[in-house]
Design a protein around this motif. Structure first.
Motif, PDB file in Angstrom:
ATOM      1  N   VAL A 174       0.839  -1.206   0.000  1.00 30.14           N
ATOM      2  CA  VAL A 174       0.000   0.000   0.000  1.00 30.14           C
ATOM      3  C   VAL A 174       0.866   1.246   0.000  1.00 30.14           C
ATOM      4  N   HIS A 175       1.891   1.250   0.817  1.00 30.60           N
ATOM      5  CA  HIS A 175       2.779   2.413   0.851  1.00 30.60           C
ATOM      6  C   HIS A 175       3.500   2.600  -0.491  1.00 30.60           C
ATOM      7  N   SER A 176       3.927   1.505  -1.111  1.00 34.44           N
ATOM      8  CA  SER A 176       4.574   1.610  -2.427  1.00 34.44           C
ATOM      9  C   SER A 176       3.604   2.110  -3.487  1.00 34.44           C
ATOM     10  N   LEU A 177       2.355   1.652  -3.405  1.00 33.10           N
ATOM     11  CA  LEU A 177       1.342   2.112  -4.363  1.00 33.10           C
ATOM     12  C   LEU A 177       1.085   3.600  -4.219  1.00 33.10           C
ATOM     13  N   PHE A 178       0.982   4.095  -3.007  1.00 33.94           N
ATOM     14  CA  PHE A 178       0.692   5.511  -2.796  1.00 33.94           C
ATOM     15  C   PHE A 178       1.892   6.393  -3.175  1.00 33.94           C
ATOM     16  N   ASP A 179       3.080   5.810  -3.171  1.00 32.11           N
ATOM     17  CA  ASP A 179       4.246   6.587  -3.607  1.00 32.11           C
ATOM     18  C   ASP A 179       4.358   6.658  -5.121  1.00 32.11           C
TER      19      ASP A 179
END
Length: 214
Positions: A174-179
């Motif tokens: 999720v964090h990678s997607l939002f970045d």
């Protein structure tokens, strides 16, 4: 229980009564007629003939002519014993009478909880690998969830991040997607993944497809 006489019972009882009357008239011993009773004898004979004809007509109507009406009770019992819509599945006819009009949710052959878990797992794998191979029906069903997760990644606020964590299994993903989502799909408004059909699966000949990120 009260027994209601049917039409055939009424005809049968009436025919029996007329038959008994006609037999009693025919079997009655006659005395030697006098001159004053000769005319009355002719009237009695005519009455006997009329009783006999009436008996024959009533018997024929009870057993032959009105045989179609004597089966109303049986047909009503048959109608009463017909299966209702709740029991049509036992007869293998549920698909004919219960049609899913205006229902866009793909069942995928699973109950609600298993279907939700499958869609969450497929969404997670599409975002992680960028391209997976699955059945054509599952690819079409998971496409809107992948688009929704990418749209949440483009928003980037805290509420959107929590919504994505509630659907995607991997928090680091999720964090990678939002970045990466704002830079990769900043100029695109929807349509973040595509479904490409491929050869059917060997064995059961199921329709297969690739779902990949654009």
């Amino acid at each position: 229980t009260n027994i209601i006489p049917t039409k055939i019972d009424i005809h049968f009882s009436l025919s029996l009564s007329l038959l008994s009357v006609s037999l009693s008239l025919f079997c009655k011993k006659e005395q030697k007629p006098s001159l004053s009773t000769q005319r009355a004898g002719t009237t009695t004979n005519s009455m006997r003939v009329l009783f006999l004809l009436a008996t024959l007509l009533v018997g024929a109507s009870a057993f032959g002519v009105t045989s179609s009406s004597s089966f109303h009770g049986a047909s009503m019992a048959t109608v009463a014993e017909r299966p209702t819509t709740s029991r049509l599945a036992d007869y293998g006819r549920a698909d004919m009478c219960m049609m899913r009009h205006r229902k866009k949710v793909a069942k995928l052959g699973k109950p609600a909880d298993q279907r939700k878990a499958l869609l969450r797992a497929l969404t997670t794998e599409v975002i992680r690998h960028g391209r997976i191979k699955t059945t054509f029906v599952r690819a079409k069903a998971v496409r809107k969830y992948v688009d929704k997760m990418i749209q949440l990644g483009k928003r980037g606020d805290l509420h959107a991040r929590r919504q994505a964590m509630g659907w995607i299994y991997d928090k680091q993903l999720v964090h990678s997607l939002f970045d990466a989502a704002p830079d990769r799909y900043g100029e695109r408004n929807g349509g973040y993944c595509r479904v490409l059909r491929t050869m059917p699966r060997k064995g059961d000949n199921a329709k297969m497809a690739f779902i990949e990120l654009v």
